[in-house]
Design a protein around this motif. Structure first.
Motif, PDB file in Angstrom:
ATOM      1  N   THR A 127       0.832  -1.201   0.000  1.00 33.74           N
ATOM      2  CA  THR A 127       0.000   0.000   0.000  1.00 33.74           C
ATOM      3  C   THR A 127       0.872   1.260   0.000  1.00 33.74           C
ATOM      4  OG1 THR A 127      -0.135   0.021   2.428  1.00 33.74           O
ATOM      5  CG2 THR A 127      -1.920  -1.103   1.224  1.00 33.74           C
ATOM      6  N   HIS A 128       2.059   1.164   0.637  1.00 37.89           N
ATOM      7  CA  HIS A 128       3.030   2.264   0.640  1.00 37.89           C
ATOM      8  C   HIS A 128       4.339   1.761   1.226  1.00 37.89           C
ATOM      9  CE1 HIS A 128       1.358   2.387   4.663  1.00 37.89           C
ATOM     10  NE2 HIS A 128       2.185   3.320   5.075  1.00 37.89           N
ATOM     11  N   TRP A 129       5.344   2.608   1.229  1.00 40.43           N
ATOM     12  CA  TRP A 129       6.715   2.161   1.489  1.00 40.43           C
ATOM     13  C   TRP A 129       7.105   2.097   2.959  1.00 40.43           C
ATOM     14  CZ3 TRP A 129      10.381   5.320   3.911  1.00 40.43           C
ATOM     15  CH2 TRP A 129      10.004   6.652   4.090  1.00 40.43           C
ATOM     16  N   HIS A 130       6.274   2.512   3.874  1.00 44.69           N
ATOM     17  CA  HIS A 130       6.686   2.597   5.285  1.00 44.69           C
ATOM     18  C   HIS A 130       7.177   1.250   5.832  1.00 44.69           C
ATOM     19  CE1 HIS A 130       4.477   6.624   6.208  1.00 44.69           C
ATOM     20  NE2 HIS A 130       5.660   6.792   5.650  1.00 44.69           N
ATOM     21  N   PHE A 131       8.174   1.353   6.747  1.00 42.77           N
ATOM     22  CA  PHE A 131       8.891   0.173   7.268  1.00 42.77           C
ATOM     23  C   PHE A 131       7.967  -0.939   7.756  1.00 42.77           C
ATOM     24  CE2 PHE A 131      11.602   3.741   9.300  1.00 42.77           C
ATOM     25  CZ  PHE A 131      12.113   4.102   8.067  1.00 42.77           C
ATOM     26  N   ASP A 132       6.866  -0.529   8.408  1.00 45.74           N
ATOM     27  CA  ASP A 132       6.005  -1.537   9.029  1.00 45.74           C
ATOM     28  C   ASP A 132       5.032  -2.175   8.025  1.00 45.74           C
ATOM     29  OD1 ASP A 132       4.953   1.039   8.911  1.00 45.74           O
ATOM     30  OD2 ASP A 132       3.734   0.817  10.708  1.00 45.74           O
ATOM     31  N   HIS A 133       5.195  -1.874   6.757  1.00 44.65           N
ATOM     32  CA  HIS A 133       4.346  -2.490   5.725  1.00 44.65           C
ATOM     33  C   HIS A 133       5.158  -3.287   4.711  1.00 44.65           C
ATOM     34  CE1 HIS A 133       0.636  -0.282   6.917  1.00 44.65           C
ATOM     35  NE2 HIS A 133       1.553   0.499   7.475  1.00 44.65           N
ATOM     36  N   ILE A 134       6.478  -3.223   4.802  1.00 51.53           N
ATOM     37  CA  ILE A 134       7.327  -3.910   3.816  1.00 51.53           C
ATOM     38  C   ILE A 134       8.316  -4.877   4.477  1.00 51.53           C
ATOM     39  CG2 ILE A 134       7.184  -1.980   2.178  1.00 51.53           C
ATOM     40  CD1 ILE A 134      10.173  -1.381   3.063  1.00 51.53           C
ATOM     41  N   GLY A 172      -1.727  10.970   0.158  1.00 47.46           N
ATOM     42  CA  GLY A 172      -2.109  11.823   1.289  1.00 47.46           C
ATOM     43  C   GLY A 172      -1.246  11.459   2.487  1.00 47.46           C
ATOM     44  N   HIS A 173      -1.320  10.201   2.909  1.00 48.25           N
ATOM     45  CA  HIS A 173      -0.443   9.695   3.985  1.00 48.25           C
ATOM     46  C   HIS A 173       0.993   9.667   3.455  1.00 48.25           C
ATOM     47  CE1 HIS A 173       0.952   7.210   7.304  1.00 48.25           C
ATOM     48  NE2 HIS A 173       1.357   6.289   6.461  1.00 48.25           N
ATOM     49  N   THR A 174       1.172   9.056   2.295  1.00 54.98           N
ATOM     50  CA  THR A 174       2.415   9.209   1.538  1.00 54.98           C
ATOM     51  C   THR A 174       2.013   9.559   0.109  1.00 54.98           C
ATOM     52  OG1 THR A 174       2.579   6.926   0.734  1.00 54.98           O
ATOM     53  CG2 THR A 174       3.581   7.393   2.890  1.00 54.98           C
ATOM     54  N   GLY A 209      -4.724   0.333   3.531  1.00 49.15           N
ATOM     55  CA  GLY A 209      -3.442   0.615   4.186  1.00 49.15           C
ATOM     56  C   GLY A 209      -3.559   1.731   5.211  1.00 49.15           C
ATOM     57  N   ASP A 210      -2.649   2.690   5.154  1.00 52.85           N
ATOM     58  CA  ASP A 210      -2.659   3.779   6.141  1.00 52.85           C
ATOM     59  C   ASP A 210      -3.406   5.014   5.649  1.00 52.85           C
ATOM     60  OD1 ASP A 210      -1.216   2.103   7.661  1.00 52.85           O
ATOM     61  OD2 ASP A 210       0.605   3.306   7.765  1.00 52.85           O
ATOM     62  N   PHE A 211      -4.043   4.899   4.497  1.00 53.00           N
ATOM     63  CA  PHE A 211      -4.877   6.005   4.016  1.00 53.00           C
ATOM     64  C   PHE A 211      -6.078   6.179   4.950  1.00 53.00           C
ATOM     65  CE2 PHE A 211      -8.547   6.722   0.941  1.00 53.00           C
ATOM     66  CZ  PHE A 211      -8.465   8.098   0.984  1.00 53.00           C
TER      67      PHE A 211
HETATM   68 ZN   LIG Z   1       2.374   4.379   6.973  1.00 55.08          ZN
END
Ligand SMILES: [Zn+2]
Length: 277
Positions: free
Chosen positions: A65-72, A155-157, A174-176
């Motif tokens: 959903t995006h690149w943040h550490f806790d998602h990859i 928006g979030h990223t 995701g974090d949206f």
């Molecule tokens: Zn995030």
């Protein structure tokens, strides 16, 4: 490293399983007849592939959903990885042990969250991964018997993506969107983009039967897109922040509109820049 006992798995709607990690983040396995999609790969504390493969029963394509550490965190365990065309470079860098200890391991220890069996905080790191497919708004991912439509929801990223499942009408966002404070205070966050993305979701509202988010309770309240849109609009109209908080040592504005809570960067600030190796 065994994954048993760490991930909590639950089928939310037919063929979509939430894979939760204690106290923090969740990924989703979407079963297709020909292949399956794993939407995000968590923190990498433990082998998410071991948890996802039995649910899939066929090959797995990772969708971030995006690149943040806790998602990859578990990306490097897989060979097929699709990510936003805007964020492909960001998943390539490894995340070093000292940083992860500071942001996850130490807070988890303070909260008393037990680590999974075999987890070694001294060697824990996130390996870089390489995208095999770059995603853009409007693309479709055919899993066999169900299609995931890619919706760009920045928006979030800047490159945040959501995925709309043709079979169940589930929107994996995701974090949206998730129940809890929305983060729009990072360097690549953008409240104006958040507004456009929320309008985009409201335009396809008729197709969306439920929304599943990346943190807290999986189910996103149905009225959150509308309420979040109102919140972001009030911020851009000059509403006063409720108070200032600090994230990564930098001041961040916190707004509270009823149940909708939003963090943004103060005027003139570039926003919180997450460190990379
Ligand atoms: Zn995030």
């Amino acid at each position: 490293m065994g994954s048993s006992g760490w991930f909590r798995v639950q089928e939310m709607v037919p063929g979509i399983f939430v894979i939760q990690e204690p106290g923090h983040v969740q990924s989703y396995l979407v079963q297709g007849k020909e292949r399956s999609a794993l939407i995000d790969t968590g923190m990498g504390f433990c082998d998410i592939r071991e948890a996802a493969e039995p649910l899939a029963g066929n090959s797995i394509l990772v969708l971030n959903t995006h690149w943040h550490f806790d998602h990859i965190g578990g990306n490097a365990l897989f060979t097929q990885i699709a990510v936003s065309i805007l964020e492909a470079k960001l998943i390539e860098k490894p995340i070093p042990n000292d940083l992860l200890r500071r942001i996850y391991v130490e807070p988890f220890m303070e909260q008393g969250v037990p680590f999974p069996q075999g987890f070694d905080p001294r060697t824990y790191k996130i390996r870089g991964s390489r995208a095999t497919r770059l995603l853009d708004h409007g693309e479709e991912i055919d899993l066999g018997g169900r299609i995931l439509r890619v919706l760009a929801t920045p928006g979030h990223t800047w490159g945040s993506l959501s995925f709309l499942d043709s079979r169940t009408g589930a929107l994996l966002c995701g974090d949206f969107l998730y129940p809890g404070t929305l983060y729009a205070h990072f360097e690549d966050s953008d409240p104006q983009a958040y507004i456009r993305s929320l309008k985009r979701i409201l335009e396809v509202e008729g197709e969306v039967r439920l929304m599943l988010g990346g943190h807290n309770e999986p189910l996103v309240p149905k009225d959150l897109p509308k309420k979040a849109l109102e919140g972001f609009q009030r911020i851009l109209e000059g509403a006063r922040p409720t108070y200032t908080v600090y994230d990564w040592g930098e001041p961040v504005l916190r707004y509270e509109f009823g149940e909708v809570h939003i963090l943004t960067k103060p005027p003139g600030s570039r926003g919180v820049k997450l460190p990379l190796a």
